[in-house]
Design a protein around this motif. Structure first.
Motif, PDB file in Angstrom:
ATOM      1  N   MET A   1     -11.601   0.662  11.233  1.00  0.00           N
ATOM      2  CA  MET A   1     -11.312   0.649   9.814  1.00  0.00           C
ATOM      3  C   MET A   1     -10.963   2.041   9.315  1.00  0.00           C
ATOM      4  O   MET A   1     -10.060   2.220   8.522  1.00  0.00           O
ATOM      5  CB  MET A   1     -12.531   0.087   9.076  1.00  0.00           C
ATOM      6  N   PHE A   2     -11.687   3.054   9.788  1.00  0.00           N
ATOM      7  CA  PHE A   2     -11.514   4.397   9.240  1.00  0.00           C
ATOM      8  C   PHE A   2     -10.268   5.110   9.762  1.00  0.00           C
ATOM      9  O   PHE A   2      -9.962   6.203   9.299  1.00  0.00           O
ATOM     10  CB  PHE A   2     -12.764   5.240   9.494  1.00  0.00           C
ATOM     11  N   THR A   3      -9.551   4.504  10.693  1.00  0.00           N
ATOM     12  CA  THR A   3      -8.301   5.089  11.166  1.00  0.00           C
ATOM     13  C   THR A   3      -7.096   4.266  10.724  1.00  0.00           C
ATOM     14  O   THR A   3      -5.978   4.522  11.162  1.00  0.00           O
ATOM     15  CB  THR A   3      -8.307   5.210  12.701  1.00  0.00           C
ATOM     16  N   ASN A   4      -7.322   3.314   9.843  1.00  0.00           N
ATOM     17  CA  ASN A   4      -6.246   2.471   9.353  1.00  0.00           C
ATOM     18  C   ASN A   4      -5.197   3.315   8.636  1.00  0.00           C
ATOM     19  O   ASN A   4      -5.542   4.152   7.801  1.00  0.00           O
ATOM     20  CB  ASN A   4      -6.828   1.412   8.414  1.00  0.00           C
ATOM     21  N   PRO A   5      -3.908   3.105   8.927  1.00  0.00           N
ATOM     22  CA  PRO A   5      -2.845   3.900   8.312  1.00  0.00           C
ATOM     23  C   PRO A   5      -2.830   3.837   6.782  1.00  0.00           C
ATOM     24  O   PRO A   5      -2.503   4.826   6.124  1.00  0.00           O
ATOM     25  CB  PRO A   5      -1.560   3.317   8.886  1.00  0.00           C
ATOM     26  N   VAL A   6      -3.154   2.700   6.211  1.00  0.00           N
ATOM     27  CA  VAL A   6      -3.190   2.582   4.746  1.00  0.00           C
ATOM     28  C   VAL A   6      -4.259   3.510   4.181  1.00  0.00           C
ATOM     29  O   VAL A   6      -4.010   4.271   3.235  1.00  0.00           O
ATOM     30  CB  VAL A   6      -3.449   1.119   4.309  1.00  0.00           C
ATOM     31  N   LEU A   7      -5.447   3.470   4.773  1.00  0.00           N
ATOM     32  CA  LEU A   7      -6.534   4.329   4.297  1.00  0.00           C
ATOM     33  C   LEU A   7      -6.239   5.799   4.538  1.00  0.00           C
ATOM     34  O   LEU A   7      -6.473   6.631   3.658  1.00  0.00           O
ATOM     35  CB  LEU A   7      -7.857   3.952   4.961  1.00  0.00           C
ATOM     36  N   THR A   8      -5.712   6.134   5.704  1.00  0.00           N
ATOM     37  CA  THR A   8      -5.458   7.546   5.984  1.00  0.00           C
ATOM     38  C   THR A   8      -4.385   8.120   5.060  1.00  0.00           C
ATOM     39  O   THR A   8      -4.474   9.286   4.667  1.00  0.00           O
ATOM     40  CB  THR A   8      -5.093   7.783   7.466  1.00  0.00           C
ATOM     41  N   LYS A   9      -3.403   7.304   4.668  1.00  0.00           N
ATOM     42  CA  LYS A   9      -2.384   7.757   3.713  1.00  0.00           C
ATOM     43  C   LYS A   9      -3.034   8.079   2.367  1.00  0.00           C
ATOM     44  O   LYS A   9      -2.760   9.120   1.756  1.00  0.00           O
ATOM     45  CB  LYS A   9      -1.307   6.682   3.540  1.00  0.00           C
ATOM     46  N   ILE A  10      -3.909   7.210   1.915  1.00  0.00           N
ATOM     47  CA  ILE A  10      -4.602   7.412   0.639  1.00  0.00           C
ATOM     48  C   ILE A  10      -5.564   8.595   0.752  1.00  0.00           C
ATOM     49  O   ILE A  10      -5.638   9.426  -0.162  1.00  0.00           O
ATOM     50  CB  ILE A  10      -5.328   6.122   0.211  1.00  0.00           C
ATOM     51  N   ASP A  11      -6.262   8.699   1.863  1.00  0.00           N
ATOM     52  CA  ASP A  11      -7.194   9.807   2.091  1.00  0.00           C
ATOM     53  C   ASP A  11      -6.489  11.151   1.956  1.00  0.00           C
ATOM     54  O   ASP A  11      -6.982  12.073   1.299  1.00  0.00           O
ATOM     55  CB  ASP A  11      -7.810   9.735   3.492  1.00  0.00           C
ATOM     56  N   GLU A  12      -5.337  11.263   2.592  1.00  0.00           N
ATOM     57  CA  GLU A  12      -4.580  12.513   2.559  1.00  0.00           C
ATOM     58  C   GLU A  12      -4.128  12.854   1.141  1.00  0.00           C
ATOM     59  O   GLU A  12      -4.143  14.016   0.740  1.00  0.00           O
ATOM     60  CB  GLU A  12      -3.388  12.423   3.500  1.00  0.00           C
ATOM     61  N   LYS A  13      -3.729  11.842   0.381  1.00  0.00           N
ATOM     62  CA  LYS A  13      -3.267  12.065  -0.990  1.00  0.00           C
ATOM     63  C   LYS A  13      -4.358  12.714  -1.836  1.00  0.00           C
ATOM     64  O   LYS A  13      -4.093  13.618  -2.621  1.00  0.00           O
ATOM     65  CB  LYS A  13      -2.839  10.736  -1.617  1.00  0.00           C
ATOM     66  N   TYR A  14      -5.595  12.247  -1.694  1.00  0.00           N
ATOM     67  CA  TYR A  14      -6.697  12.722  -2.525  1.00  0.00           C
ATOM     68  C   TYR A  14      -7.565  13.787  -1.845  1.00  0.00           C
ATOM     69  O   TYR A  14      -8.473  14.326  -2.476  1.00  0.00           O
ATOM     70  CB  TYR A  14      -7.580  11.549  -2.955  1.00  0.00           C
ATOM     71  N   GLY A  15      -7.304  14.054  -0.564  1.00  0.00           N
ATOM     72  CA  GLY A  15      -8.131  15.011   0.161  1.00  0.00           C
ATOM     73  C   GLY A  15      -9.542  14.490   0.388  1.00  0.00           C
ATOM     74  O   GLY A  15     -10.512  15.231   0.312  1.00  0.00           O
ATOM     75  N   LYS A  16      -9.643  13.206   0.657  1.00  0.00           N
ATOM     76  CA  LYS A  16     -10.937  12.548   0.858  1.00  0.00           C
ATOM     77  C   LYS A  16     -11.018  11.965   2.259  1.00  0.00           C
ATOM     78  O   LYS A  16     -10.027  11.871   2.972  1.00  0.00           O
ATOM     79  CB  LYS A  16     -11.131  11.420  -0.176  1.00  0.00           C
ATOM     80  N   MET A  59      -5.305   0.051  -4.768  1.00  0.00           N
ATOM     81  CA  MET A  59      -6.338  -0.979  -4.719  1.00  0.00           C
ATOM     82  C   MET A  59      -5.790  -2.242  -4.053  1.00  0.00           C
ATOM     83  O   MET A  59      -6.463  -2.845  -3.213  1.00  0.00           O
ATOM     84  CB  MET A  59      -6.851  -1.292  -6.131  1.00  0.00           C
ATOM     85  N   ALA A  60      -4.569  -2.628  -4.398  1.00  0.00           N
ATOM     86  CA  ALA A  60      -3.952  -3.817  -3.810  1.00  0.00           C
ATOM     87  C   ALA A  60      -3.698  -3.627  -2.321  1.00  0.00           C
ATOM     88  O   ALA A  60      -3.899  -4.564  -1.526  1.00  0.00           O
ATOM     89  CB  ALA A  60      -2.652  -4.142  -4.539  1.00  0.00           C
ATOM     90  N   GLU A  61      -3.271  -2.421  -1.925  1.00  0.00           N
ATOM     91  CA  GLU A  61      -3.045  -2.142  -0.500  1.00  0.00           C
ATOM     92  C   GLU A  61      -4.339  -2.281   0.294  1.00  0.00           C
ATOM     93  O   GLU A  61      -4.346  -2.850   1.387  1.00  0.00           O
ATOM     94  CB  GLU A  61      -2.497  -0.728  -0.312  1.00  0.00           C
ATOM     95  N   ILE A  62      -5.421  -1.753  -0.248  1.00  0.00           N
ATOM     96  CA  ILE A  62      -6.705  -1.842   0.438  1.00  0.00           C
ATOM     97  C   ILE A  62      -7.196  -3.282   0.459  1.00  0.00           C
ATOM     98  O   ILE A  62      -7.687  -3.771   1.482  1.00  0.00           O
ATOM     99  CB  ILE A  62      -7.744  -0.900  -0.205  1.00  0.00           C
ATOM    100  N   GLU A  63      -7.051  -3.973  -0.643  1.00  0.00           N
ATOM    101  CA  GLU A  63      -7.457  -5.381  -0.716  1.00  0.00           C
ATOM    102  C   GLU A  63      -6.729  -6.221   0.330  1.00  0.00           C
ATOM    103  O   GLU A  63      -7.312  -7.119   0.945  1.00  0.00           O
ATOM    104  CB  GLU A  63      -7.177  -5.936  -2.118  1.00  0.00           C
ATOM    105  N   ALA A  64      -5.469  -5.898   0.579  1.00  0.00           N
ATOM    106  CA  ALA A  64      -4.663  -6.643   1.559  1.00  0.00           C
ATOM    107  C   ALA A  64      -5.161  -6.446   2.985  1.00  0.00           C
ATOM    108  O   ALA A  64      -4.801  -7.226   3.876  1.00  0.00           O
ATOM    109  CB  ALA A  64      -3.198  -6.229   1.444  1.00  0.00           C
ATOM    110  N   LEU A  65      -6.006  -5.440   3.208  1.00  0.00           N
ATOM    111  CA  LEU A  65      -6.542  -5.186   4.545  1.00  0.00           C
ATOM    112  C   LEU A  65      -7.646  -6.162   4.929  1.00  0.00           C
ATOM    113  O   LEU A  65      -8.032  -6.230   6.089  1.00  0.00           O
ATOM    114  CB  LEU A  65      -7.105  -3.756   4.643  1.00  0.00           C
ATOM    115  N   ASP A  66      -8.159  -6.906   3.954  1.00  0.00           N
ATOM    116  CA  ASP A  66      -9.301  -7.804   4.204  1.00  0.00           C
ATOM    117  C   ASP A  66      -8.944  -8.827   5.260  1.00  0.00           C
ATOM    118  O   ASP A  66      -8.084  -9.673   5.060  1.00  0.00           O
ATOM    119  CB  ASP A  66      -9.718  -8.508   2.905  1.00  0.00           C
TER     120      ASP A  66
END
Length: 72
Positions: A1-16, A59-66
């Motif tokens: 989950m923590f290496t998912n491309p959707v999450l990593t893209k968002i992580d990089e944007k916010y520095g989180k 939020m919608a991108e992350i929700e779609a990962l379910d």
């Protein structure tokens, strides 16, 4: 989950981290979260959730990962 491309893209944007992004997602969905850690740096990261807000699109991108899986 923590290496998912959707999450990593968002992580990089916010520095989180992916964990911070996931926790922020839950907060914005009004889910009560109780993060657990014994590491001081991770405890601090768990508090650093209030200086950014995910957009409706993110939020919608992350929700779609379910995938219907439960992570314990």
């Amino acid at each position: 989950m923590f290496t998912n491309p959707v999450l990593t893209k968002i992580d990089e944007k916010y520095g989180k981290t992916a964990a911070q992004t996931a926790l922020r997602f839950l907060l914005q969905n009004d889910v009560v979260i109780i993060p657990k850690s014994v590491h001081k740096d991770r405890m601090q990261q768990n508090f650093d959730l209030f200086d950014f807000t995910l957009t409706a699109e993110e939020m919608a991108e992350i929700e779609a990962l379910d995938g219907g899986e439960n992570f314990h």
